[in-house]
Design an enzyme around this catalytic site. Sequence first.
Site, PDB file in Angstrom:
ATOM      1  N   HIS A  27      42.990  34.201  36.931  1.00 39.28           N
ATOM      2  CA  HIS A  27      41.775  34.537  37.688  1.00 39.28           C
ATOM      3  C   HIS A  27      40.884  33.298  37.801  1.00 39.28           C
ATOM      4  CE1 HIS A  27      38.203  36.596  39.072  1.00 39.28           C
ATOM      5  NE2 HIS A  27      37.553  36.111  38.048  1.00 39.28           N
ATOM      6  N   ARG A  61      47.838  36.649  43.439  1.00 38.36           N
ATOM      7  CA  ARG A  61      47.238  35.503  42.757  1.00 38.36           C
ATOM      8  C   ARG A  61      48.268  34.986  41.758  1.00 38.36           C
ATOM      9  NH1 ARG A  61      43.337  37.717  38.995  1.00 38.36           N
ATOM     10  NH2 ARG A  61      44.819  37.106  37.407  1.00 38.36           N
ATOM     11  N   TYR A 105      48.020  40.370  30.619  1.00 38.39           N
ATOM     12  CA  TYR A 105      47.952  41.663  31.292  1.00 38.39           C
ATOM     13  C   TYR A 105      48.983  41.833  32.402  1.00 38.39           C
ATOM     14  CZ  TYR A 105      44.972  38.765  34.303  1.00 38.39           C
ATOM     15  OH  TYR A 105      44.488  37.757  35.092  1.00 38.39           O
TER      16      TYR A 105
END
Lengths: 379, 484
Positions: free
Chosen positions: A278, A274, A287
Amino acid sequence: MTALQQGTTEVVDPVPGAGAPHLPDQPDLVQLLTPEGERVEHPDYRLDISDDELRGLYRDLALVRRWDAEATALQRQGELGIWASLLGQEAAQVGAGRALVDGDMAFPTYREHGVAWTRGVDPLHVMSLFRGVDQGGWDPVARSFNLYTVVIGAQTLHATGYAMGLQRDGAENAALAFLGDGATSQGEVNEAMIWASTFAAPVVFFCQNNQYAISVPIERQSRVPLYQRAAGFGFPGVRVDGNDVLAVLAVTRAALAAAREGSGPTFIEAFTYRMGAHTTSDDPTRYRLAGELEEWKLRDPIARLKAHLSRTGIAGPEFFTAVDAEGDELAARIRKGTVEMPDPAGTEMFDHVFAEQTPELAQQREEFVAYHASFEGEQ
Amino acid sequence: MAELRQFKLPDVGEGLTEGEILSWLVAVGDSVTVNQPLCEVETAKAAVELPSPFAGTVTELLFDAGTTVDVGAPIITIDVGGGSDAAPAEDAPTGSGLIGETNANGRTAVLVGYGPRSTEAKRRPRRGQPVAAAQVTAPQVLPEADHSPAHTPLLATAPDARVKPVRHGGLEAARAAEAAAARRPADPAASASSATAGRGALRPLAKPPVRKYAKELGIDLTTVRGTGEGGVITRADVDAALAPPAEPQGAAAGDTRIPIKGVRKHTAAAMVASAFTAPHVTEFLTVDVTRTMKLRERLATRPELAGVKVSPLLFVAKALLLAAERHPMVNSSWDEAAQEIVVHGAVNLGIAAATPRGLIVPNVKDAGRLSLAELAGALTELTETARAGKTQPQDMTGGTITITNVGVFGVDTGTPILNPGESAILAFGAVRAMPWVHKGKVVPRQVTTLALSFDHRIVDGELGSRFLADVGALLHDPGTALAF
């Protein structure tokens, strides 16, 4: 230090595969098109594909990415409540979507815009969902593409149930259930796989392993590669390069064919990444490291197909320019259509709850209308 | 004819109420296209770029960078008229649903189509209640063309949009307090009034770490005056309360703010560019350099080296040059535009130098061809010129590999950042007498630590390790040079 080079370092259109750290040693990874755009053969998965089909796949990938970019911008401009970007996962979705045939049924998550595209769903019918205007505007039966499911993993149960229905109807079709790596930790998904296995249901579980369940990396979700889990349920698992549209197409076609023939389910792990957040509410820089993203940019699904088409002469600059122009037209149509979407009437919330209206809901609807009529002025 | 549109800060996350404008990416007078990034905004959830919903010319930026803005507040005005003679009447903003416009019903599209209303915030009156109706529908006070927009009330009920709604605790308050504290030195009058307005009879506003801090110090927060936005008590306020009136200026009085410019600015840009372009790997090697130190003493007395400085750095430089000859790939550059790796024919050896102007890295051109004496002379001249602040630009460009001598500061080692465009940098630490195992016994030896950072795009771990090992071997036993 005055003359130091301070130019931008962003690789906008990297040479595919240049210096790409290749995927960690994965002998089982099915790949038909390398990150450098070289066609390679695989003993188990052959793909005979015409030049027209190759150009068509490129067009799918490019247009879906353009749509995605416009939707992200529209969210940033306040026109969408949220957007779940598919950036980087185009090949996994388009390859899987193009493997479906008439009578098959797809069960998406909320990120399957690329599959929606291959099923002929109007992008505006997806945009209306993310604008909060409706729950998704397409006809799931007509498009053989179920409504987006936001509950993680729930659609695997729907797909398995649908597949068992196909089986009982004696139909030679299959269901294709989409899920992400995070969903494999859900109870529903495991239940769905157990049922599918036990009944040899004609369903294919297509897992896009994009490496993160929101912020949780795959290493913290599974002790084994996801495709190996299928063995525990009693059906085959395959890991395919999810950024290779040709391999995804070949593997998904084979799995769907096996399902239609009564060989039961297959679990496909499309190994991808990805590249965006998100959703637009997420900040992936909190992160994961920029270096990781840079590595995956070198495995870009579109760049490698473009390199292949260019190198083989199957498509030239005029083709790519035309696709870009078509993308801009599509984006303009999506922008205009989204911004001009009328707010739905308040009464609509009563209209589609059940296939047939119930007396209780009909009464509530009347009361709602009367209440609003009790105010002065226009609503 | 000008046709002005305003873009109101949308909710870019879910349920956010404000965001801080980190930076503007456009300026007044710029022409912008649809989706061109206008500014970077940081919210409690993420820092994002806001793309323009309009094509046109920027006529006004309504907030400075660094300002925290409520969702729904106009932040930029863009002229979308494009210089055409007449704006068609049917294009009038009403009801077109675009961001930055108020619909006929007073709604402003921000998030899911239901943004804040600028006209009315009350319910429509129920039928048969005329008195209430007259009261609420009255104010149509905002003149159309007036945009003194920073203060456009978001809600009719807000007495003054400039006064931020006070939130009790929470991330927004903490962030606002931090932002305010960082932005302006305490303004006693303003802060006093905002503190009064914000505090009321409720418990004083402070973020949890500050509460804990005050508790540890035994300070009652109700006695502390908050200088943060909305009267929030900052850590500095607690410090000020602890050290009574001596510090009337309040919190940030001890801080000095230095404009970022000149060498500092270049250094920062270069370091950021390097650190985020080249994936750095740093390896360390601790070496017994006793033999090199003895050799240095012997060589210093030789006539060829009279008049030049025979420093430990000289030997490190020589060792690096010899090792680089063996491993030419460490002396290379990544050419992103050309998609090529440039292996340099000559070693232009940079030496990081601390000067009164700041950090500069002059280099010795084609250092590999110099004899030890010539190299010593070149290094001496280079460092003296640098310290005198007289280094010429051409001496600072074209470097291919660098040594940073952190040892002169008595430091053992570090993880150096590559000089942009180069593939390797060697940090040379202090040479110390240390207990060391030498010929099977622990004896005092002269020991130093080398740290090599390299660009992992070009230099793999194996090459970097071999190169560093070679440098180490040469310093451990300078006689090894005969084998190179």
